[in-house]
Each structure stands twice: as C-alpha cells, then as structure tokens.
Design a protein around this motif. Structure first.
Motif, short mmCIF file in Angstrom:
data_model
loop_
_atom_site.label_atom_id
_atom_site.label_comp_id
_atom_site.label_asym_id
_atom_site.label_seq_id
_atom_site.Cartn_x
_atom_site.Cartn_y
_atom_site.Cartn_z
N UNK A 24 87.66 38.12 13.90
CA UNK A 24 87.13 37.03 14.45
C UNK A 24 87.49 37.09 15.93
N UNK A 25 86.41 36.80 16.98
CA UNK A 25 86.89 36.72 18.60
C UNK A 25 87.48 35.37 18.68
N UNK A 26 88.77 35.44 18.52
CA UNK A 26 89.84 34.18 18.74
C UNK A 26 91.08 34.86 19.16
N UNK A 27 92.00 33.80 19.88
CA UNK A 27 92.98 34.19 20.14
C UNK A 27 94.03 32.95 19.93
N UNK A 28 95.23 33.03 19.24
CA UNK A 28 96.22 31.89 18.72
C UNK A 28 97.54 32.05 19.45
N UNK A 29 98.10 30.89 19.89
CA UNK A 29 99.47 30.86 20.33
C UNK A 29 100.07 29.69 20.03
#
Length: 598
Positions: free
Chosen positions: A106-111
């Motif tokens: 999924x084109x996503x970034x988490x932090x």
C-alpha cells in the motif's frame, strides 16, 4: 483539527503555486487535495512532509518495504536499513529513505513519536507520474514524506547488495498548467498496531471489484492444471523427487534449465506432495497418488543422524543441509513445515509407518530443544539434533505440528515466547535465503501457529495473537492493481496484483506463498466474524488463478506451470516481466488452496 503538513517544491526551474483543501473523515482520516499551478515552464516535483515529535524509535512502516530498522545487525543479506549511527549509503544504510510507490503493498508511510503517530497514504500514480513515499529524521524528529513524482534516494535498491545511484525524476511543467493531487493523512494514537485500521480503511475503500472477474480459471480447473503441472514438470520418478524449478523453455534448456534439487519443504517437498496426494485421492488418479507417496517415502526414509529431516536433496550431492551457510545446520522453518504437512498426509489414512516415525522423530527433536523461556530452535545440528541458534522467529513453524501431535504444553510455551515478537510487530528469519530479514513468510508461520493454538484450547489470547499476526502479514499484501506498461507481459495479460504479497523488503517481487495459510486465514475470519481476513484470503486465491498455464504455449509456458516471481517494480528485472521458471512450491500452494476450498 487540520493535520500539520508542509508542501515543498523540489527543483530550480519551475515556480509553482499550491493551494490545499482538507476534508476530515471518520477514523482520523483527512483527505487532502492539492491544486498546483505552474507560473512558468520548468521541471520540478513536490514533497509533502509531516513532522512528528522527538523520539529515538519512530517505528517506521512502509508496507512490504520497510519495518522499523528493517535489517537487524548481523543479517548477512544486504538491503535497505535505517540507522542514525554513521549510516553508509554504500552499505544500503541511511537515516532517510525514499521509494517509488509500486514497491509498496500500500503506498503509505507510518511513523510514531512518544505521544502518537501518523500516516501518509497515496496511490501508485498521480498527474505528475508515479508517486513515492519516504521518511527521514530531522534533529530527532521523524518526518513522513510523499513525493510527486517519486524519488528514490539516497540510493536505489535493485535486489543486489550493490546500490545504484539515486533516481530523482521531475515533472516538465507547462506555463499555466494546473493539476490536482490527492492523498490522505491519518492521525494515529500511540498504539503502533493502529496501522491495521488504516490499511483496513484503504482495503474497504478500494474493494469494489467482483472477485469472479479476476481468475482465469475456476477452482476445479486450477486444481486439475496444477496437479498435472506438478506431476508432469516437477516430478522425477527415477529419483522420487519434486524438482524445485522447471524451465519454461523446454527446447533450448530442457533438464539443464531445471534446478536438480528438492527441499523437504518450502521450495518443494512434503507440502506439495501432500497437495498432490490429496488431489489424486479425490479425483481417483493413481499416478498422482503413487508419485506423491514416492516423494514422501523418499523424504521420510532419509533422516539426519540427529533425527530431523534433511534440508534439501540435490542430484549432485544427495541429502544436505539446504541453503544455510553452516553445512551442519538445518533450518527450523523448513523442518517444521515439512512436519506439519506430513502429519496432514498421515491424517488422510493408509499412511506407512515410515511417515509416522518421521513425524515423531522431528517433534522429539523440537521438544528436546525448547529452553526455559519456551523458545524453540531456529537451526539444528544434523549430527546431534542439538540447537545451533535461536535467532529470529522461525521456530513458530513447529507449533501447528506440536498441537496436532498432542504436545500442546510445549506448543503453548512456545506460543507465549514468540508472542513478544508478534506484539512488537517484527517477525523475521523464516526463509533460508534472506537470513534474518522480516518477510511475509514469517507472518504465514505466525498465523498458522496461533490459529492452531486457539483451536486447541480456545484461549482468547491466542486468537488475539493470530489477529495481530494476520494484520502484520497483510501489510505485505497489495491493496491495489499495479499499473503495468501495456507492452510488458503482465501488462498485456492485464495481471491484477491485488491479493498478491511482496515477498520481503529484501526480495521485492510478488509471490503466492500466502496460499500456504489460506485455510488458517479463512478460519481466522470465521472465528472472529471479521470479513477482512476472509476477503483477503479469497483475494489471494483469486489473484493466483491468473497465470496458470492453461495450454502449452500460454504466456510461453507449458500446461500447468506457475511462476514464482511477478516483477511489479524496478527490482531484479524490469517492471512487468515474469520469471520464466515454474516453481514446485508455486504450483503446490495453489493446488493446496484449491483442494482446501473445494
């Protein structure tokens, strides 16, 4: 509340005016639309950044691509790693990474920071070309990023240990040109498992397609084709083996293009022989039954002096440890998986005593290896059966076999030991070929383990752990159909990638091994009443009933062949290509899932 983010123009040659519109939705989601107008012609891109509070542990997640630090110290396979301690880009280390979107499940970034977290979510394509995701640390602050068009920096990972130069395209703006770019911002709490709610939301909002429109063949046809493929192209009667690979091009390569080897599980061996045996008995095909039994007889007749299966047979060297560098070390995942599916073969009835003895011998070694904390071995000595190491979580592979054999107390102690890794969202070490990398295959082991434990005693703790394991595993599962160039094989055949899994951050290609736990993921959905799990299992089975060769010559393969690798991004091969080898495990896990569904 409007989430704080900034938009930066990357490039010297264009002056862009950016207006933003933010629409709040339930679940902490904010839909953002950027309207961008070029005041003059030039080349430039956009970066969206979201800055979090200070922390030493941002818990990065880029689905399918990056998990925390991503590469633990001591891992012998080189692929992108996050570190702030003197990173060396030549060693694929950095404190800031950016990736093209099609690398992402999924084109996503988490932090996260100490107070909570956030996610930026986009789509594969934007009006400026392919999008990208990224992250960085700025003065101790985690920064989440989206790029339009994508950027790959500080270096590019193409599947080899040698990095390639950064890839930073820009968009050629015309004076007065206006485009709109859409993405989502999610505001998250401190629970780092909250990534699952984001991915579930994306999955729900993009799940409109009727699954019946995806497969090329029905379940029955897929079972018939793969049984034939396993028997015709992978089975060798003279050696009683299922060869790991068979070349598409039989005329030019023939046997020379086939890997003259058989793992006892994983890449070949017991699970796939079991699937052929089950199919052969169901349809009354004596040739299939005899072939499957011959393979199982061969494997169970050749145990190590230490009492386990060997890792692999090769025509050149006979039985050996497999792909582990230590030639006395056999891998727990390979052994455990072989034991699980040999038990299932025994359960079909009329099993030789040799099979029953082999199951008992392997489980005796596993039980003897358990330490006071409950950990099982990850590697075993072929001469003594003693544990060589306990690195990673590959010992999870033993748990379903232990449960099935009635050794529940040992399985429960192991389940409690590995629960910490599940809760910390980092499972690693399952495949022999990527050492201590996190992989989708680690998740499959965990799903099988905790579903087995729950079904054994009904303890809700196991069900919770099974759900957490499934949620983590589904971070590797593509929630969209990659846009393949029409001139490529995958583009020409309109391959639908939703439901396929990224193999791992180290092996960035799509694969079908998730079908190994099709039964358990489906059951998890039934136990919980959660359609997310059942739908995800169904999507994978639908996805990989594509590219099963229906007749000789279909996509340059022979009838019943199934490939291992679908290249969805710039890794190993150009995007849109297909590996021209049939793999025994790819044929076998599809046959297995079809038989279970039928």
């Amino acid at each position: 509340m409007t989430p704080p983010f900034t938009v930066t123009v990357l490039g010297q040659d264009a002056a862009l005016a950016v207006a933003e519109e933010v629409t709040p939705h339930d679940g902490g989601r904010f839909a953002v639309r950027l309207t961008v107008t070029a005041r003059a012609a030039g080349a430039a891109g956009l970066r969206v950044s979201l800055r979090l509070g200070r922390t030493d542990d941002p818990g990065w997640l880029v689905p399918g691509v990056f998990y925390g630090e991503n590469r633990v110290t001591g891992c012998r396979v080189r692929y992108p790693r996050f570190t702030v301690a003197d990173p060396d880009p030549a060693a694929l280390e950095s404190d800031a990474w950016s990736f093209r979107a099609d690398r992402c499940a999924t084109p996503a970034v988490f932090g996260w920071d100490a107070a909570g977290g956030a996610a930026l979510v986009t789509t594969e394509w934007s009006p400026l070309g392919q999008a990208g995701v990224g992250f960085a640390v700025d003065d101790g602050h985690p920064v989440l990023r989206l790029h339009f068009p994508y950027r790959e920096e500080p270096v590019v990972y193409d599947g080899s240990p040698t990095p390639r130069p950064a890839d930073v395209p820009s968009y050629p703006w015309e004076a007065g040109e206006t485009v709109t770019i859409d993405f989502d911002v999610y505001v998250l709490g401190p629970d780092r498992h909250s990534y699952s709610e984001v991915l579930r939301d994306v999955h729900r909002r993009t799940a409109a397609r009727d699954l019946d429109t995806v497969p090329w063949v029905s379940l029955t046809e897929a079972a018939d084709l793969t049984a034939w493929g396993l028997y015709r192209w992978h089975y060798r009667d003279e050696d009683a083996v299922l060869l790991e690979t068979a070349a598409f091009d039989r005329d030019a390569l023939g046997e020379r293009g086939d890997r003259q080897a058989m793992h006892v599980a994983w890449l070949s061996g017991v699970p796939h022989a079991y699937a052929l045996l089950r199919h052969g008995r169901r349809v009354g095909n004596r040739s299939y039954v005899d072939a499957a039994c011959a393979v199982l007889d061969n494997i169970t007749a050749n145990l190590t002096p230490g009492g386990t299966f060997w890792g692999q047979w090769t025509r050149e060297n006979g039985w050996n440890a497999g792909w582990t560098p230590n030639r006395r070390r056999v891998h727990a995942r390979t052994l455990g998986e072989a034991t699980v599916f040999l038990q299932r073969a025994v359960a079909l009835g009329a099993a030789p005593a040799l099979w029953v003895t082999a199951v008992r011998s392997n489980l005796d070694v596993a039980c003897a290896s358990q330490d006071a904390d409950g950990a099982l071995g990850s590697g075993y000595d072929v001469e003594t059966g003693a544990v060589i190491d306990r690195f990673g979580t590959s010992g999870l592979a033993w748990i379903p076999a232990l449960v099935s054999a009635g050794r529940v107390a040992v399985a429960q102690r192991a389940g409690r030991y590995y629960a910490q890794a599940v809760r910390e969202e980092f499972l690693y070490g399952a495949p022999e070929d990527v050492d201590l990398a996190p992989t989708s295959e680690d998740g499959y082991l965990a799903i099988m383990a905790y579903v087995a434990l729950y079904e054994a005693d009904g303890d809700r703790e196991w069900l919770d752990l099974a759900c957490r394991a499934a949620d983590w595993t589904l971070t590797f599962r593509y929630t969209y159909d990659v846009d393949f160039p029409p001139h490529t094989l995958l583009g020409h055949y309109d391959f639908r990638s939703r439901g396929a899994d990224q193999a791992s951050p180290a092996n960035q290609h799509l694969h079908s091994y998730g079908l190994i736990c099709h039964r358990e993921l489906t059951r998890l959905g039934e136990h919980t009443g959660d359609e997310y799990y059942t739908r995800s299992a169904a999507e994978t089975l639908a996805c990989f009933r594509q590219f099963v060769a229906r007749e000789d010559g279909d996509f340059n393969a022979y009838r019943g062949m199934v490939t291992e690798r679908y290249f969805q991004t710039a890794c190993y091969q150009p995007k849109g290509m297909l590996l021209t080898l049939s793999h025994a495990w790819c044929v076998g896990v599809l046959l297995l899932a079809c038989e279970e569904s039928l």
